[in-house]
Design an enzyme around this catalytic site. Structure first.
Site, short mmCIF file in Angstrom:
data_model
loop_
_atom_site.label_atom_id
_atom_site.label_comp_id
_atom_site.label_asym_id
_atom_site.label_seq_id
_atom_site.Cartn_x
_atom_site.Cartn_y
_atom_site.Cartn_z
CB ILE A 121 3.35 -9.90 12.03
CG1 ILE A 121 4.27 -8.73 11.20
CG2 ILE A 121 4.09 -11.08 12.01
CD1 ILE A 121 5.42 -8.58 12.06
N GLY A 122 0.86 -7.49 10.44
CA GLY A 122 0.14 -6.39 10.59
C GLY A 122 -0.29 -5.86 9.29
N GLY A 180 -2.76 1.61 7.11
CA GLY A 180 -3.22 2.42 5.88
C GLY A 180 -2.09 2.36 4.88
CG ASP A 211 -1.70 7.17 15.64
OD1 ASP A 211 -2.56 7.23 16.69
OD2 ASP A 211 -1.52 6.32 14.87
#
Ligand SMILES: *[C@@H]1O[C@H](CO)[C@@H](O)[C@H](O)[C@H]1NC(C)=O
Ligand SMILES: *[C@@H]1O[C@H](CO)[C@@H](O)[C@H](O)[C@H]1NC(C)=O
Ligand SMILES: *[C@@H]1O[C@H](CO)[C@@H](O)[C@H](O)[C@H]1NC(C)=O
Ligand SMILES: *[C@@H]1O[C@H](CO)[C@@H](O)[C@H](O)[C@H]1NC(C)=O
Ligand SMILES: *[C@@H]1O[C@H](CO)[C@@H](O)[C@H](O)[C@H]1NC(C)=O
Ligand SMILES: *[C@@H]1O[C@H](CO)[C@@H](O)[C@H](O)[C@H]1NC(C)=O
Length: 829
Positions: free
Chosen positions: A500-501, A504, A618
């Site tokens: 699903i993703g 890095g 982030d």
């Protein structure tokens, strides 16, 4: 090596766009060295200081080198080229940098012959700041090499390394190291040109560039004397593929420099006052569709080049007459260039566009301009005023044994007292910082990874979790270990279809635990220890904090050199996907506000809650996830660090973040604060409102960066014109106004001027109220507080009351409880 701090340094682009320098530029750092000489020389009104060893010399030397003088100085050679310093072992000049940022470095060489040496035989390498900039270089005629690079450390070193055997030599005649204006190289809007169309090229400021060509198209040679940054520009004629196609254009009016366009330091007046245009003298023969093309030779090999093209419409007599296309290496680089609109409806206004191209072993960079389909048949034309081509230097450091290096340290006297004072202040700051750091150890780092210990099987109630989290000093760490076998079967052996993703760190899989809890399983790249610090940070931080609006860590696995983090599963995925780029139904304004409020709560808790002073670093729309009820949770603490950090080493190992969301002050002060998150959150607010990415390289320059673009509209009071079309008509104007103001404050240039997340939260709540109320609500019975300035906060929002509010929040929010059943883990150990 220094690439992380360099990432940090890339941020000042925001600052610079707003400061077109009108007066002449004075570089904060300005080192000009006349090497191997005992006399200062003045060239083009600049004094090059002798580096000869003498009493009161500006250099300190710890090793041997030789000064030589050209016995037959030719009249054509510049005065700088009459002397040289020769090195027989690796030797460095070190310059104290007063203002970190982009610098120009020029190295001058003249291969003269003396009784003892023939400099033409010298074969050597040069590194600047640890990067190899000249490899096996040998000067065959007087020549200078110019580099544009990021000086990211206080000590900037230019290292000369002779190649070959014992008798190898390196030399240099003169060195220039000086600051460029902050906006000289921007990361924004750089277009990567290639077979896959136009893409964004990131982090240009971090690259080291070697100047290959600098061309004054349609004009004469310009010498350093006439250039704002002492550059040399040469005419374009010899590069024209067909001279017949081009025709000179020139003007006597000085260019009309504008904010948002080029400045005098980008290129001097003379560049913009001359151009080549299409030679349409033969249009009677119907020959009006053609390109004007230049071929610029570049080095062999598959290297990338930075290409900066300069434009100034000195050929049109009215606006909107000129539309043309730009090609580089025969790829479309920019279609329908419309200088009138790019320069905010002014003529003769300088503008430049940055590109990066792969030169594919072709040994040339080919630039073509030709008429656009948009232009009137009678006015087909295209122009070009200037070209700069720079090689993007590969990041390869050369190593010389440090013992062998003779350091040549340029002391402060050259720049005078100011620098000394600056350095003194800096030193004091560094000392203060390190003291502060000692006083308050950062848990995330002092923790380490292996010391993670479980509370074997102890059952933790909501209450105990809250208590634990409010006293971080004495708690242990939750036993969150999950056996690898369970994750393997829960993800169907890490089935690709369950991904699903990715990032890095590695892949993220959808999975199920033995007790049927759905989870997101983030699996580090196997065998690689690259993500290990993030892994450790994430576990140590996440295991300490629990909050309804923070994605919870369910467990982790470190068996068999695996690094796996297991999170609660967020049914609806990233906020971003609900805003643009997918087919999901658009969110209502109320839903969007509630999501922002949730995320703000999570962030506020990070900043002020039990764990105290965690900076997310982030924040972006892909790190705000939504559960099945569209409740927002902040994710991805892999980049988090506790507490403010100031010192260089820390910054250089820790700075990360995402393009388009980064706080400009990060760069200027190299200081990470919770206000950096506030800045990023402000970008998210505009993203939510406008439903477009924070950075969209395919848009026109002024639109590429959402923060800048939206702020322009906000300042004009016209924010409503750029909102998501899905919101038009469904958004209360006061609510919109409040959101616009809040985002604007978040994006304040200086952190101190930005609100806290508590203030932001308060304002978003208020915007939500305004949306619920009937329009117009601004002047109705409840008073409108000037919320961003408020001191006390209504307790109902529990914002600025630090931990109290958070405990309340955590306790009341926990009712959904499932997460916590997970914490009560697990064959605990
Ligand atoms: C050269 O200039 C520097 C800095 O201006 C000065 O300190 C030094 O005395 C000068 N040297 C000579 C030989 O004039
Ligand atoms: C410098 O020397 C190396 C061998 O040590 C050689 O390969 C290289 O071509 C030389 N460079 C020049 C510019 O002559
Ligand atoms: C430099 O500027 C001076 C003064 O404006 C002018 O006389 C001279 O011709 C210029 N030189 C070049 C090379 O442009
Ligand atoms: C324009 O016409 C002249 C004379 O007819 C000719 O020599 C020249 O090649 C033509 N230029 C172009 C670009 O075709
Ligand atoms: C301007 O252009 C004309 C031809 O169009 C040329 O004769 C003149 O030399 C140019 N002037 C400069 C300063 O380049
Ligand atoms: C201009 O050059 C580009 C790239 O080589 C080419 O695709 C285009 O067709 C040319 N235009 C004209 C009018 O020749």
């Amino acid at each position: 090596m220094g690439s992380r701090i360099m990432q940090l340094l890339s941020l000042c682009l925001y600052v610079s766009l707003h400061s077109v320098v009108t007066s002449s530029f004075t570089p904060p750092d300005n080192y000009l060295v006349n090497c191997g000489s005992n006399t200062n020389v003045s060239v083009d009104n600049r004094v090059f200081v002798a580096d000869g060893i003498q009493p009161g010399s500006v250099f300190l030397s710890s090793g041997e080198s030789v000064s030589v003088t050209n016995p037959n100085p030719s009249s054509i050679a510049a005065p700088l080229y009459g002397t040289a310093r020769i090195f027989k072992t690796a030797s460095a000049y070190t310059f104290k940098i007063n203002k970190l940022g982009t610098h120009l470095v020029r190295l001058h060489f003249s291969p003269f012959v003396t009784e003892d040496y023939n400099l033409g035989n010298a074969n050597f390498s040069v590194s600047a700041n640890g990067l190899l900039v000249l490899s096996h270089f040998s000067a065959k005629k007087p020549v200078f090499k110019e580099f544009v690079l990021m000086a990211d450390k206080v000590n900037f070193e230019v290292l000369f390394v002779p190649n070959g055997e014992e008798d190898g030599l390196a030399f240099v005649c003169a060195i220039e190291v000086f600051s460029t204006p902050d906006d000289f190289i921007l990361d924004n809007g750089v277009k990567l040109i290639g077979p896959n169309g136009v893409q964004e090229f990131k982090d240009l400021r971090l690259q080291t560039l070697e100047t290959i060509h600098r061309i004054n198209v349609g004009g004469p040679k310009l010498t350093p004397f006439n250039d704002t940054l002492w550059r040399t520009w040469v005419p374009d004629e010899e590069f024209l593929v067909s001279k017949l196609t081009a025709k000179l254009a020139n003007t006597t009016h000085p260019p009309n420099y504008q904010k948002g366009g080029a400045s005098r330091e980008i290129a001097p007046d003379n560049v913009y006052m001359t151009a080549q245009q299409m030679n349409r003298d033969n249009t009677s023969s119907g020959f009006s569709y053609f390109n004007v093309t230049w071929d610029f030779p570049v080095g062999a090999g598959s290297v990338r080049h930075f290409v900066r093209l300069h434009f100034c419409d000195i050929v049109s007599i009215a606006l909107n007459q000129l539309y043309f296309d730009v090609y580089i290496n025969e790829f479309v680089a920019y279609k329908d260039v419309d200088l009138s609109s790019l320069t905010f409806h002014s003529l003769a206004s300088p503008y430049y566009i940055d590109f990066v191209v792969d030169s594919e072993n072709s040994r040339i960079v080919r630039v073509s301009i030709g008429p656009s389909d948009l232009s009137n048949i009678l006015r087909k034309n295209a122009i070009l005023n200037g070209v700069e081509i720079m090689r993007i230097v590969n990041f390869v450091g050369i190593r010389a044994e440090s013992k062998k290096i003779n350091k040549w340290i340029l002391v402060g006297s050259i720049v005078g007292g100011v620098a000394v004072v600056c350095l003194a202040i800096l030193a004091v700051l560094v000392v203060l910082r390190s003291k502060r750091r000692k006083a308050k150890p950062r848990p995330a780092e002092s923790m380490g990874w292996t010391p993670l210990r479980g509370f074997g099987g102890s059952s933790l109630s909501k209450q105990s979790i809250v208590t634990t989290s409010t006293s971080p000093g004495q708690n242990g760490y939750l036993a969150l270990k999950i056996p690898f076998a369970e994750l393997e079967s829960g993800t169907n052996n890490f089935d690709k279809n369950l991904v699903i993703g990715s990032g890095g760190f590695g892949m993220v899989y959808k999975g199920v635990l033995k007790d049927s809890t759905r989870v997101a399983v983030k699996r580090g790249v196997r065998g690689s220890r690259q993500g290990l610090p993030e892994f450790q940070t994430e576990i140590t931080i996440l295991s300490k904090i629990r909050h309804r609006h923070l994605v919870s860590l369910v467990g982790y696995c470190e068996e068999q050199s695996e690094m796996i983090l297991v999170y609660e599963y967020m049914e609806k995925g990233a906020l971003k996907n609900h805003l643009y780029g997918s087919n999901l139904p658009p969110l209502s304004w109320k839903q969007r506000l509630e999501i922002c409020i949730g995320a703000a709560r999570g962030l506020h808790y990070l900043h002020t809650g039990s764990a105290q002073g965690i900076i997310h670093r982030d924040i972006k729309s892909t790190n705000i996830l939504l559960d099945e009820n569209y409740v927002a949770k902040v994710a991805d603490f892999g980049l988090s660090r506790s507490g403010p950090c100031l010192d260089e080493t820390h910054v250089s190992t820790g700075v990360k973040g995402s393009f388009g969301y980064l706080d400009p002050e990060y760069f200027r002060r190299q200081q990470l604060t919770d206000k950096s998150d506030v800045y990023s959150f402000g970008v998210v607010l505009f993203e939510v409102l406008c439903a477009r990415p924070a950075v969209d390289p395919l848009l026109d320059r002024e639109q590429v960066n959402l923060a800048e673009w939206a702020m322009e509209w906000q300042k004009k009071g016209l924010l409503a014109q750029i909102i998501d079309p899905n919101l038009v008509g469904n958004i209360n104007s006061n609510s919109l106004k409040k959101l616009g103001e809040t985002a604007e404050k978040c994006l304040a240039e200086y952190g101190v001027d930005r609100p806290t997340m508590g203030d932001v939260l308060w304002n978003l709540e208020y915007a939500l109220q305004l949306q619920d109320s009937k329009e117009p609500s601004q002047d109705t019975n409840h008073t409108t507080p000037e919320v961003l300035e408020h001191e006390a906060v209504p307790t109902v929002y529990s914002c600025s009351s630090r931990t109290d509010g958070d405990i309340q929040d955590a306790t009341t929010d926990v009712t959904s409880g499932e997460i916590f059943s997970q914490l009560v883990n697990k064959e605990g150990r």
